[in-house]
Design a protein around this motif. Structure first.
Motif, short mmCIF file in Angstrom:
data_model
loop_
_atom_site.label_atom_id
_atom_site.label_comp_id
_atom_site.label_asym_id
_atom_site.label_seq_id
_atom_site.Cartn_x
_atom_site.Cartn_y
_atom_site.Cartn_z
N LEU A 394 -34.61 -34.87 -3.06
CA LEU A 394 -35.60 -34.15 -2.29
C LEU A 394 -35.09 -32.76 -1.89
O LEU A 394 -34.02 -32.63 -1.31
CB LEU A 394 -35.95 -34.94 -1.04
N THR A 395 -35.88 -31.72 -2.22
CA THR A 395 -35.52 -30.36 -1.82
C THR A 395 -36.47 -29.82 -0.75
O THR A 395 -36.15 -28.84 -0.08
CB THR A 395 -35.54 -29.40 -3.03
N TYR A 396 -37.66 -30.46 -0.61
CA TYR A 396 -38.66 -29.98 0.35
C TYR A 396 -39.25 -31.20 1.06
O TYR A 396 -39.76 -32.11 0.41
CB TYR A 396 -39.78 -29.23 -0.40
N LEU A 397 -39.18 -31.20 2.40
CA LEU A 397 -39.74 -32.29 3.19
C LEU A 397 -40.46 -31.71 4.40
O LEU A 397 -39.87 -30.96 5.18
CB LEU A 397 -38.65 -33.25 3.66
N ASP A 398 -41.74 -32.05 4.54
CA ASP A 398 -42.54 -31.56 5.66
C ASP A 398 -43.25 -32.75 6.32
O ASP A 398 -44.13 -33.37 5.73
CB ASP A 398 -43.58 -30.55 5.15
N LEU A 399 -42.80 -33.06 7.55
CA LEU A 399 -43.43 -34.10 8.36
C LEU A 399 -43.91 -33.51 9.68
O LEU A 399 -44.03 -34.23 10.68
CB LEU A 399 -42.43 -35.23 8.63
N ALA A 400 -44.20 -32.22 9.70
CA ALA A 400 -44.58 -31.54 10.94
C ALA A 400 -45.85 -32.12 11.54
O ALA A 400 -46.79 -32.48 10.82
CB ALA A 400 -44.78 -30.05 10.66
N GLN A 410 -29.31 -42.62 10.32
CA GLN A 410 -28.05 -42.24 9.68
C GLN A 410 -28.24 -41.92 8.20
O GLN A 410 -27.59 -41.01 7.66
CB GLN A 410 -27.02 -43.38 9.83
N TRP A 411 -29.15 -42.62 7.51
CA TRP A 411 -29.34 -42.38 6.08
C TRP A 411 -29.84 -40.96 5.79
O TRP A 411 -29.69 -40.45 4.67
CB TRP A 411 -30.31 -43.39 5.47
N PHE A 412 -30.42 -40.30 6.80
CA PHE A 412 -30.95 -38.94 6.61
C PHE A 412 -29.83 -37.98 6.19
O PHE A 412 -30.09 -36.98 5.53
CB PHE A 412 -31.61 -38.46 7.90
N ALA A 413 -28.60 -38.31 6.53
CA ALA A 413 -27.46 -37.46 6.20
C ALA A 413 -27.24 -37.34 4.70
O ALA A 413 -26.53 -36.43 4.24
CB ALA A 413 -26.19 -38.01 6.85
N ASN A 414 -27.84 -38.24 3.91
CA ASN A 414 -27.64 -38.22 2.46
C ASN A 414 -28.59 -37.25 1.73
O ASN A 414 -28.44 -37.05 0.53
CB ASN A 414 -27.84 -39.63 1.89
N LEU A 415 -29.53 -36.65 2.46
CA LEU A 415 -30.51 -35.76 1.82
C LEU A 415 -29.95 -34.34 1.72
O LEU A 415 -30.55 -33.37 2.18
CB LEU A 415 -31.82 -35.77 2.60
N THR A 416 -28.80 -34.23 1.10
CA THR A 416 -28.07 -32.96 1.11
C THR A 416 -28.63 -31.93 0.14
O THR A 416 -28.17 -30.78 0.12
CB THR A 416 -26.59 -33.20 0.77
N GLN A 417 -29.63 -32.29 -0.68
CA GLN A 417 -30.26 -31.33 -1.59
C GLN A 417 -31.38 -30.54 -0.92
O GLN A 417 -31.93 -29.61 -1.52
CB GLN A 417 -30.81 -32.05 -2.83
N LEU A 418 -31.72 -30.91 0.32
CA LEU A 418 -32.83 -30.25 1.00
C LEU A 418 -32.64 -28.74 1.11
O LEU A 418 -31.58 -28.26 1.51
CB LEU A 418 -33.00 -30.82 2.42
N ARG A 419 -33.72 -28.02 0.75
CA ARG A 419 -33.74 -26.57 0.92
C ARG A 419 -34.70 -26.17 2.05
O ARG A 419 -34.50 -25.16 2.70
CB ARG A 419 -34.17 -25.88 -0.38
N ARG A 438 -23.75 -30.78 6.86
CA ARG A 438 -23.68 -31.08 5.43
C ARG A 438 -24.86 -30.48 4.67
O ARG A 438 -24.83 -30.40 3.45
CB ARG A 438 -23.65 -32.60 5.20
N PHE A 439 -25.89 -30.02 5.39
CA PHE A 439 -27.09 -29.51 4.74
C PHE A 439 -26.93 -28.03 4.36
O PHE A 439 -27.71 -27.17 4.78
CB PHE A 439 -28.31 -29.68 5.65
N THR A 440 -25.92 -27.76 3.58
CA THR A 440 -25.57 -26.37 3.27
C THR A 440 -26.56 -25.70 2.31
O THR A 440 -26.49 -24.49 2.11
CB THR A 440 -24.16 -26.29 2.67
N ASN A 441 -27.46 -26.48 1.71
CA ASN A 441 -28.47 -25.89 0.82
C ASN A 441 -29.72 -25.43 1.58
O ASN A 441 -30.59 -24.77 0.99
CB ASN A 441 -28.88 -26.89 -0.26
N LEU A 442 -29.80 -25.79 2.87
CA LEU A 442 -31.01 -25.46 3.63
C LEU A 442 -31.25 -23.95 3.70
O LEU A 442 -30.36 -23.19 4.06
CB LEU A 442 -30.91 -26.01 5.05
N GLU A 443 -32.50 -23.57 3.39
CA GLU A 443 -32.92 -22.17 3.51
C GLU A 443 -33.92 -22.00 4.66
O GLU A 443 -34.01 -20.92 5.24
CB GLU A 443 -33.56 -21.71 2.20
N SER A 444 -34.66 -23.06 4.97
CA SER A 444 -35.62 -22.99 6.07
C SER A 444 -35.58 -24.30 6.85
O SER A 444 -35.67 -25.39 6.26
CB SER A 444 -37.03 -22.75 5.50
#
Length: 492
Positions: A394-400, A410-419, A438-444
């Protein structure tokens, strides 16, 4: 023995003769460009700066830098130059992403190349020059690509003289999508006049060209068309439904024309349509059951339109879909088709739809290729759904604004591809976990208006952040914190 010797001698003579002919033939067919075309190309290069720092391309490569000014140089061997084999005439010039910068001068030597069939100057920066009217003199031109190159002004009417044209791309010569300024214009009857003469056109791409006109009926008569992209063009009025049923049409992009209306037609099983984008238009009516006949459709975006009625169950037949975006319409009755059939889905947007969360989650958990997921503004009334744990790509997740509650699992920590991650306006609570580093790919990242707390230094590790929203959170800042400690790419 004498006879055999004669036969062997004759064989080798014939073999040698054939080899000589092959060598001579190769030498004769080797294209050598004419002096005046070589000089014209060199003078064209001297008209501009080569500056990769201003390039809009992801992979800039200054092709003209390797061109030799030696009098004996063969321009047919240069990067980006293609010559006709027998005559050595330059018939193709591909200088896309070549780091070209500067104003396009009038009477440029480029127009000496009268045999051009292909011209590609995309992804350069011509400093908001006008498109030169002399391009209309290239009467053999078949493809013209001036996209992403900072041209401005009115598109010259001379382009309609290019009767051999089968691909025209003048897209995205303005600013970003957030910039409403459209620098390139083809207003009034300009599009109609253009289409009147380019009878062989197959691909027409004019995104962010200011057309400010209805879609001309003549577009429906261009049966050669395979691709149409007229996004953010200030089109208005009603789109003729016959455009959807052009016999060879594979791609139709009309997004961002808020005053463009229309309805979806009845679709037939022989339609070659692969991509349909109507985002942000005023299309309305019901989605017809016959949409399930579009066996080749891979991408469908109907977001932010005025569609109503129920979603047809035939959507489950569209097993080639990789993109399905349906949010912000007036659909009733929720998702009544089986999502599990759509095993190729990579992008899904069900925001605002009426759904039964448990039923939806059980179906979504079977989609293994999702990289883009929007379930915003829904009444989920649950913790962050656990099925998302399987979407490690997953690179994009919107639950706003979806009534998501509780702490971060805790499992949320594995979504390291998120941008891009949007969780604002929920009831998330507890600490912002340290594993956010760990979310070093995050842009927004948007976490505003939740019951979260933590220290700001967690976000200092997110070096790719462009946008960060943390309003109404309980944050503490490390002692001695200075604003220049912020992530280096932060803009908002």
């Amino acid at each position: 023995m004498g006879y055999l010797s004669y036969i062997y001698t004759l064989f080798f003579v014939l073999l040698y003769s054939h080899a000589i002919k092959q060598i001579n033939s190769a030498n004769l067919s080797q294209p050598l460009c004419t002096d005046h075309e070589r000089l014209a190309l060199l003078q064209f290069r001297q008209s501009f700066l080569i500056n990769c720092a201003v390039s809009k391309s992801l992979s800039p490569y200054p092709k003209m830098k390797s061109w030799s000014s030696e009098p004996t140089a063969d321009c047919c061997q240069w990067d980006g130059v293609d010559c006709e084999a027998k005559t050595g005439r330059v018939i193709g010039l591909d200088l896309s992403s070549s780091c070209i910068y500067g104003t396009f001068p009038k009477n440029n030597t480029l127009f000496v190349l009268t045999h051009l069939k292909k011209l590609n100057l995309a992804f350069n920066d011509f400093n908001y020059s006008g498109i030169p009217s002399e391009i209309g003199h290239f009467n053999k031109l078949q493809t013209l690509n001036l996209s992403y190159s900072s041209f401005s002004g009115h598109i010259p009417s001379e382009l309609s003289k290019l009767s051999e044209l089968y691909m025209l791309d003048l897209s995205n010569n303005g600013g970003s999508l957030a910039d409403t300024q459209l620098d390139l214009k083809l207003q009034g009857a300009g599009l109609e006049k253009l289409l009147l003469n380019v009878t062989r056109i197959q691909k027409l791409y004019l995104d962010r060209v200011d057309l400010s006109s209805p879609v001309p009926n003549i577009l429906s008569n261009r049966t050669s068309l395979k691709g149409i992209s007229l996004q953010y063009c200030n089109l208005y009025g009603e789109l003729p439904t016959s455009v959807f049923t052009l016999p060879r049409l594979e791609i139709l992009y009309l997004s961002g024309n808020k005053d463009l209306s229309g309805v979806l037609p009845e679709f037939h099983s022989n339609s070659p349509l692969r991509e349909l984008y109507l985002f942000g238009t005023s299309f309305s009516g019901e989605v017809p059951t016959s949409i399930g006949n579009l066996a080749h459709l891979e991408q469908l975006d109907l977001c932010s339109c005025h569609f109503s009625g129920s979603l047809p169950s035939s959507l489950a037949n569209m097993t080639s879909l990789t993109v399905l975006l349906l949010s912000r319409n007036n659909f009733k009755g929720g998702v009544t088709f089986s999502i599990t059939n759509l095993t190729k889905l990579e992008a899904l947007d069900f925001s605002n739809l009426e759904v039964m969360p448990r039923e939806l989650f059980s179906q979504l958990s079977k989609l293994h290729h999702l990289s883009y997921l929007r379930l915003a503004e829904m009444n989920l009334a649950t913790e962050i759904p656990s099925f998302i744990a399987n979407f490690t790509k997953l690179t994009y997740l919107d639950l706003a604004a979806s009534h998501v509650i509780g702490p971060f699992p805790q499992w949320f920590a594995n979504l390291t591809q998120l941008r891009q991650l949007y969780l604002e306006y929920n009831q998330l609570e507890g600490p912002i976990p340290h594993w956010f580093t760990r979310f070093t790919n995050l842009e927004s990242l948007e976490l505003s208006y939740n019951n979260l707390y933590g220290t700001f230094d967690v976000f200092l590790h997110l070096t790719n952040l462009h946008n960060l929203a943390l309003s109404r959170l309980n944050l503490t800042f490390p002692v001695g914190y200075k604003t220049n400690s912020s992530p280096p790419k932060l803009e908002l």
